[in-house]
Design a protein around this motif. Structure first.
Motif, PDB file in Angstrom:
ATOM      1  N   GLY A 204      61.978  31.958  52.382  1.00 29.44           N
ATOM      2  CA  GLY A 204      63.340  32.452  52.363  1.00 29.44           C
ATOM      3  C   GLY A 204      64.258  31.668  51.433  1.00 29.44           C
ATOM      4  N   THR A 205      65.549  31.970  51.565  1.00 23.06           N
ATOM      5  CA  THR A 205      66.551  31.401  50.670  1.00 23.06           C
ATOM      6  C   THR A 205      67.131  30.082  51.171  1.00 23.06           C
ATOM      7  OG1 THR A 205      68.358  32.570  51.788  1.00 23.06           O
ATOM      8  CG2 THR A 205      67.235  33.743  49.993  1.00 23.06           C
ATOM      9  N   GLY A 206      66.945  29.808  52.454  1.00 26.66           N
ATOM     10  CA  GLY A 206      67.546  28.611  53.051  1.00 26.66           C
ATOM     11  C   GLY A 206      68.956  28.850  53.547  1.00 26.66           C
ATOM     12  N   LYS A 207      69.470  30.067  53.363  1.00 28.29           N
ATOM     13  CA  LYS A 207      70.859  30.366  53.731  1.00 28.29           C
ATOM     14  C   LYS A 207      71.083  30.707  55.208  1.00 28.29           C
ATOM     15  CE  LYS A 207      72.101  32.040  49.104  1.00 28.29           C
ATOM     16  NZ  LYS A 207      72.539  33.214  48.300  1.00 28.29           N
ATOM     17  N   PRO A 208      70.095  31.292  55.908  1.00 27.02           N
ATOM     18  CA  PRO A 208      70.346  31.646  57.312  1.00 27.02           C
ATOM     19  C   PRO A 208      70.806  30.454  58.148  1.00 27.02           C
ATOM     20  CG  PRO A 208      68.313  32.634  56.570  1.00 27.02           C
ATOM     21  CD  PRO A 208      68.742  31.698  55.483  1.00 27.02           C
ATOM     22  N   LEU A 209      71.672  30.742  59.105  1.00 30.23           N
ATOM     23  CA  LEU A 209      72.198  29.712  59.998  1.00 30.23           C
ATOM     24  C   LEU A 209      71.501  29.811  61.353  1.00 30.23           C
ATOM     25  CD1 LEU A 209      75.966  30.176  59.128  1.00 30.23           C
ATOM     26  CD2 LEU A 209      74.510  28.269  58.419  1.00 30.23           C
ATOM     27  N   ARG A 210      71.100  28.676  61.878  1.00 28.84           N
ATOM     28  CA  ARG A 210      70.387  28.634  63.152  1.00 28.84           C
ATOM     29  C   ARG A 210      70.934  27.529  64.047  1.00 28.84           C
ATOM     30  NH1 ARG A 210      69.097  32.762  61.538  1.00 28.84           N
ATOM     31  NH2 ARG A 210      67.047  33.714  61.233  1.00 28.84           N
ATOM     32  N   GLU A 211      70.701  27.713  65.322  1.00 28.38           N
ATOM     33  CA  GLU A 211      71.077  26.729  66.338  1.00 28.38           C
ATOM     34  C   GLU A 211      69.784  26.201  66.947  1.00 28.38           C
ATOM     35  OE1 GLU A 211      73.667  26.867  70.536  1.00 28.38           O
ATOM     36  OE2 GLU A 211      72.972  28.694  69.553  1.00 28.38           O
ATOM     37  N   PHE A 212      69.673  24.890  67.115  1.00 27.41           N
ATOM     38  CA  PHE A 212      68.455  24.290  67.665  1.00 27.41           C
ATOM     39  C   PHE A 212      68.798  23.402  68.857  1.00 27.41           C
ATOM     40  CE2 PHE A 212      67.464  25.224  63.243  1.00 27.41           C
ATOM     41  CZ  PHE A 212      66.220  25.848  63.362  1.00 27.41           C
ATOM     42  N   LEU A 213      67.994  23.526  69.901  1.00 24.48           N
ATOM     43  CA  LEU A 213      68.195  22.754  71.128  1.00 24.48           C
ATOM     44  C   LEU A 213      66.921  21.994  71.466  1.00 24.48           C
ATOM     45  CD1 LEU A 213      70.028  22.218  73.665  1.00 24.48           C
ATOM     46  CD2 LEU A 213      68.857  24.158  74.734  1.00 24.48           C
ATOM     47  N   TYR A 214      67.042  20.688  71.657  1.00 23.02           N
ATOM     48  CA  TYR A 214      65.889  19.877  72.044  1.00 23.02           C
ATOM     49  C   TYR A 214      65.413  20.320  73.414  1.00 23.02           C
ATOM     50  CZ  TYR A 214      62.887  15.768  72.430  1.00 23.02           C
ATOM     51  OH  TYR A 214      61.795  14.937  72.547  1.00 23.02           O
ATOM     52  N   VAL A 215      64.105  20.488  73.568  1.00 19.88           N
ATOM     53  CA  VAL A 215      63.571  21.161  74.747  1.00 19.88           C
ATOM     54  C   VAL A 215      63.851  20.425  76.056  1.00 19.88           C
ATOM     55  CG1 VAL A 215      61.254  20.141  74.674  1.00 19.88           C
ATOM     56  CG2 VAL A 215      61.567  22.481  75.572  1.00 19.88           C
ATOM     57  N   ASP A 216      63.994  19.103  76.025  1.00 18.79           N
ATOM     58  CA  ASP A 216      64.309  18.390  77.262  1.00 18.79           C
ATOM     59  C   ASP A 216      65.753  18.653  77.705  1.00 18.79           C
ATOM     60  OD1 ASP A 216      61.903  16.840  78.136  1.00 18.79           O
ATOM     61  OD2 ASP A 216      62.014  16.142  76.076  1.00 18.79           O
ATOM     62  N   ASP A 217      66.634  18.919  76.761  1.00 11.86           N
ATOM     63  CA  ASP A 217      67.979  19.363  77.126  1.00 11.86           C
ATOM     64  C   ASP A 217      67.917  20.749  77.771  1.00 11.86           C
ATOM     65  OD1 ASP A 217      69.552  17.192  76.444  1.00 11.86           O
ATOM     66  OD2 ASP A 217      70.033  17.920  74.441  1.00 11.86           O
ATOM     67  N   MET A 218      67.121  21.639  77.189  1.00  4.07           N
ATOM     68  CA  MET A 218      66.958  22.978  77.752  1.00  4.07           C
ATOM     69  C   MET A 218      66.448  22.911  79.190  1.00  4.07           C
ATOM     70  SD  MET A 218      64.470  25.395  78.686  1.00  4.07           S
ATOM     71  CE  MET A 218      63.202  24.247  78.218  1.00  4.07           C
TER      72      MET A 218
END
Length: 308
Positions: A204-218
């Motif tokens: 891909g282009t690198g432009k998409p925006l994502r949210e990431f959550l560390y699994v122990d927080d989840m």
């Protein structure tokens, strides 16, 4: 839940389930059970019913699922919808039939419309078309949370649902052919480093925006909801913070210590352009994440190095 309550973690060896087990154990819960696929085929209704009948389970965390990234979802859509529907239908129905006190169903933010307004509120569900690359998985997850809602409405079962954002951490799938973006990139950069490659190719282009959550927080949020939430509506779990894939790639490159170049392959799909959850409802209940992205990537890379 009491410390001696019998708690079943469906999918206890996976990324999500293993984190929930860790969290419960740290909090002093003693009676946690799980079954491997060899011990219990969750797509088999008779096996699941027998298991619930024999075990007298009080609480269920439904974290078992067939999961994968864009490539896997595109290649095996029939497998994704069938297996996920069977797993969740069997567990939810057995939880009802054998009078489980409470069940938490874990979905995914891919259930939301591809072009949903940002940040994504819980009520945006079913208001637009889904992202085609993971539609089969999303439809199965939507069915699961709706099933919990309707069993709650008709039978007053205490079944609740949550929608975690993109997760990463210990016990993730680092297979380059069917993993999610975070573990795939960690492995790519690690292998490029040890093989002294000049560059790393990124989809891909690198432009998409994502949210990431560390699994122990989840996992901590899931246990929090099990103990503090009883509503019909599903609850988003996330950080409320977003990062571009380009920025994420740079964090991973620096964490791994790769010195070469990054090449974005714009001929490959980007997926959803932006996906950020509105976590206002979760925060209003009193929960917040603890692990920031840079520390989380470092923890995930440490685990990868020790286990691969």
């Amino acid at each position: 839940m009491n410390k001696d309550s019998k708690i079943y973690i469906a999918g206890h060896r996976g990324l999500v389930g293993s984190a929930i087990v860790r969290n419960l154990e740290l909090k002093g819960f003693k009676n946690i059970i799980g079954r491997t696929h060899k011990e219990l085929d969750l797509t088999n209704q008779a096996e699941v019913r027998k298991f619930f009948e024999e075990e007298n389970i009080e609480y269920v965390f439904l974290a078992a699922a067939k999961v994968g990234g864009i490539n896997a979802n595109n290649t095996y859509p029939a497998d994704f919808i069938y297996e996920n529907l069977m797993i969740q239908n069997n567990i939810i129905k057995s939880a009802h039939d054998f009078k489980v006190k409470k069940l938490l169903f874990l979905g995914s933010t891919c259930i939301y419309p591809k072009m949903a307004p940002q940040p994504i509120k819980e009520e945006y569900l079913l208001t637009g078309a889904l992202e085609p690359t993971n539609e089969a998985y999303a439809i199965a997850k939507i069915a699961g949370l709706e099933m919990c809602k309707f069993f709650r409405r008709q039978y007053r079962d205490n079944f609740i649902s949550c929608m975690p954002t993109n997760l990463y951490g210990p016990n993730d799938n680092f297979d380059l052919n069917n993993s999610h973006v975070m573990p795939a990139l960690i492995r790519k950069f690690h292998e490029a480093k040890i093989n002294n490659l000049d560059n790393v190719d990124v989809w891909g282009t690198g432009k998409p925006l994502r949210e990431f959550l560390y699994v122990d927080d989840m996992a901590d949020a899931c246990v929090f909801l099990m103990e503090n939430y009883d509503g019909e509506e599903h609850i988003n779990i996330g950080t409320g913070e977003e990062v571009s894939i380009k920025e994420l790639v740079q964090i991973i490159k620096e964490t791994v210590g790769f010195k070469g170049k990054i090449v974005f392959n714009s001929k490959m799909p980007d997926g959803t352009p932006r996906k950020l959850t509105d976590i206002g409802k979760l925060k209003s209940l009193g929960w917040n994440h603890k692990v920031d992205l840079k520390n989380g990537v470092s923890l995930a890379y440490d685990w990868f190095q020790k286990n691969y």
